[in-house]
Design a protein around this motif. Structure first.
Motif, PDB file in Angstrom:
ATOM      1  N   ILE A 196     -11.491   1.983  -8.977  1.00  0.00           N
ATOM      2  CA  ILE A 196     -11.640   2.507  -7.692  1.00  0.00           C
ATOM      3  C   ILE A 196      -9.997   3.989  -7.713  1.00  0.00           C
ATOM      4  O   ILE A 196      -9.304   3.286  -9.062  1.00  0.00           O
ATOM      5  N   ALA A 204      -6.771  -0.814 -11.390  1.00  0.00           N
ATOM      6  CA  ALA A 204      -7.319   0.318 -10.371  1.00  0.00           C
ATOM      7  C   ALA A 204      -9.246   1.016 -11.820  1.00  0.00           C
ATOM      8  O   ALA A 204      -9.788   1.130 -11.576  1.00  0.00           O
ATOM      9  N   ARG A 223      -6.352   4.272  -6.344  1.00  0.00           N
ATOM     10  CA  ARG A 223      -5.349   3.508  -5.217  1.00  0.00           C
ATOM     11  C   ARG A 223      -4.678   3.983  -5.982  1.00  0.00           C
ATOM     12  O   ARG A 223      -4.013   3.541  -7.137  1.00  0.00           O
ATOM     13  N   GLU A 283       0.982  -1.408   0.014  1.00  0.00           N
ATOM     14  CA  GLU A 283      -0.289   0.356   0.079  1.00  0.00           C
ATOM     15  C   GLU A 283       1.091   1.289   0.308  1.00  0.00           C
ATOM     16  O   GLU A 283       1.653   1.575   0.752  1.00  0.00           O
ATOM     17  N   HIS A 316     -12.312  -1.778 -12.026  1.00  0.00           N
ATOM     18  CA  HIS A 316     -12.515  -1.690 -11.063  1.00  0.00           C
ATOM     19  C   HIS A 316     -13.279  -0.350 -10.162  1.00  0.00           C
ATOM     20  O   HIS A 316     -14.015  -0.039  -9.362  1.00  0.00           O
ATOM     21  N   ALA A 346       0.126   1.763  -5.105  1.00  0.00           N
ATOM     22  CA  ALA A 346       0.661   1.205  -4.930  1.00  0.00           C
ATOM     23  C   ALA A 346       2.555   1.015  -5.172  1.00  0.00           C
ATOM     24  O   ALA A 346       2.569   2.033  -5.865  1.00  0.00           O
ATOM     25  N   LEU A 360      -1.887  -6.890  -6.980  1.00  0.00           N
ATOM     26  CA  LEU A 360      -2.237  -6.231  -6.272  1.00  0.00           C
ATOM     27  C   LEU A 360      -3.948  -6.528  -6.290  1.00  0.00           C
ATOM     28  O   LEU A 360      -4.488  -6.104  -5.250  1.00  0.00           O
ATOM     29  N   ASP A 361      -3.967  -7.645  -7.198  1.00  0.00           N
ATOM     30  CA  ASP A 361      -6.031  -7.673  -7.503  1.00  0.00           C
ATOM     31  C   ASP A 361      -5.887  -8.555  -5.585  1.00  0.00           C
ATOM     32  O   ASP A 361      -6.857  -8.804  -4.925  1.00  0.00           O
ATOM     33  N   TRP A 391      -5.809  -5.726  -3.142  1.00  0.00           N
ATOM     34  CA  TRP A 391      -6.640  -5.128  -3.047  1.00  0.00           C
ATOM     35  C   TRP A 391      -8.121  -5.969  -2.724  1.00  0.00           C
ATOM     36  O   TRP A 391      -8.982  -5.331  -2.382  1.00  0.00           O
ATOM     37  N   SER A 392      -8.129  -7.103  -2.524  1.00  0.00           N
ATOM     38  CA  SER A 392      -9.007  -8.375  -2.678  1.00  0.00           C
ATOM     39  C   SER A 392     -10.024  -7.827  -3.555  1.00  0.00           C
ATOM     40  O   SER A 392     -11.179  -7.664  -3.406  1.00  0.00           O
ATOM     41  N   LEU A 393      -9.572  -7.657  -4.812  1.00  0.00           N
ATOM     42  CA  LEU A 393     -10.380  -7.557  -5.861  1.00  0.00           C
ATOM     43  C   LEU A 393     -10.991  -8.210  -6.360  1.00  0.00           C
ATOM     44  O   LEU A 393     -12.932  -8.576  -7.304  1.00  0.00           O
TER      45      LEU A 393
END
Length: 300
Positions: A85, A80, A87, A45, A83, A89, A117-118, A121-123
């Motif tokens: 979003i 990002a 964010r 993060e 989705h 990293a 990142l998936d 970020w729990s995507l």
């Protein structure tokens, strides 16, 4: 919290190139294999995008950008955006894949970043969506996700796994002077012209893979970019000659070069060939198995 993902180098067992399209790309018919040279990408993060680099011995980093023009940042931003979003990293890349060597190290890093990142970020991005994002990032990025051995179509981004019952061993010989992929394709166009046929994957190569027969595979390897690359870099012909003298079953340029791959019978033979190349004063020599897995999470 950080997530580390490992992604492998790729080698084109076959690289058939067609006439340039209106969009500037060439249609490809290729057979990819992931081989055991790896980059590790660690994502964490951060408030803004950050890229840091480290490398194994004899891996040069001067040509790898650390700003927003690095493909890993483009990969993260694309994920990002998919989705919806906002964010960012920190991305730490540890390179074991030679840079600008025709082994798709940047594509491996992009694929690893998508997976890292998936997870971070729990995507829970679907495989289909990850492959679609990967295809927009570059021709070799989808294969870096899939790994193993696969046929590639389109400009290389359409991948489908193929039966491969071999336990292959390769010796990769790097070169300190890079070779521009666009320049090699321009040389291809000049040498071959617009009359080149649409490329096809040869059945005998697929048969060699299915049988796991190194002798058959040695006879079936081919790369349409090899001749134009050697026209630009005739010095690489000496590496080919040295590899043949060292006892390799076959010697072929990796992608657009300049890395040269040498097929060996087994691990012991690969060590012999690698030792012979090192004895000839090559200092960028790696023995690598194939096929290996695509981008995957690792834990230290």
């Amino acid at each position: 919290m950080t997530i580390t993902v490992r992604a492998a180098a790729k080698f084109n067992l076959h690289l058939g190139v067609g006439p340039v399209r209106e969009d500037g790309f060439h249609p490809l018919a290729t057979v990819y294999q992931a081989i055991g040279l790896y980059d590790d990408v660690t994502a964490g993060e951060a408030d803004g995008w950050q890229v840091t680099l480290s490398a194994e011995d004899h891996i040069a980093l001067a040509e790898v950008p650390t700003g927003d023009d690095n493909i890993v940042v483009r990969a993260g931003k694309a994920l990002a955006a998919h989705h919806g979003i906002d964010r960012a990293a920190s991305i730490e890349i540890h390179k074991g894949i030679p840079v600008a060597g025709g082994l798709a190290g940047g594509s491996a890093d992009a694929a690893a970043t998508l997976v890292a990142l998936d997870r971070l970020w729990s995507l829970e991005t679907s495989d289909e969506d990850l492959l679609a994002i990967a295809g927009r990032l570059g021709s070799d990025v989808p294969f870096a996700l899939v790994g193993a051995t696969a046929v590639g179509g389109g400009r290389g981004e359409i991948v489908e796994p193929v039966a491969d019952n071999g336990a292959w061993w390769w010796v990769a010989v790097g070169n300190e002077q890079g070779l521009s992929t666009p320049a090699v394709y321009r040389a291809f166009d000049e040498l071959v012209g617009a009359g080149v046929a649409e490329p096809q994957v040869p059945e005998r190569l697929l048969m060699a893979l299915e049988k796991g027969d190194a002798g058959l595979l040695a006879e079936a390897l081919a790369n349409d970019l090899q001749a134009p690359a050697l026209a630009l870099r005739p010095d690489l012909a000496q590496t080919f000659a040295d590899g043949e003298e060292a006892g390799a079953l076959a010697v072929q340029l990796s992608g657009s070069g300049p890395t040269v791959l040498m097929l060996c019978r087994d691990a012991a033979h690969a060590r012999e060939v690698a030792g012979a190349m090192q004895a000839k004063a090559y200092d960028r020599v790696w023995a690598a198995p194939g096929p290996v897995a695509g981008a995957h999470v690792v834990t230290y």
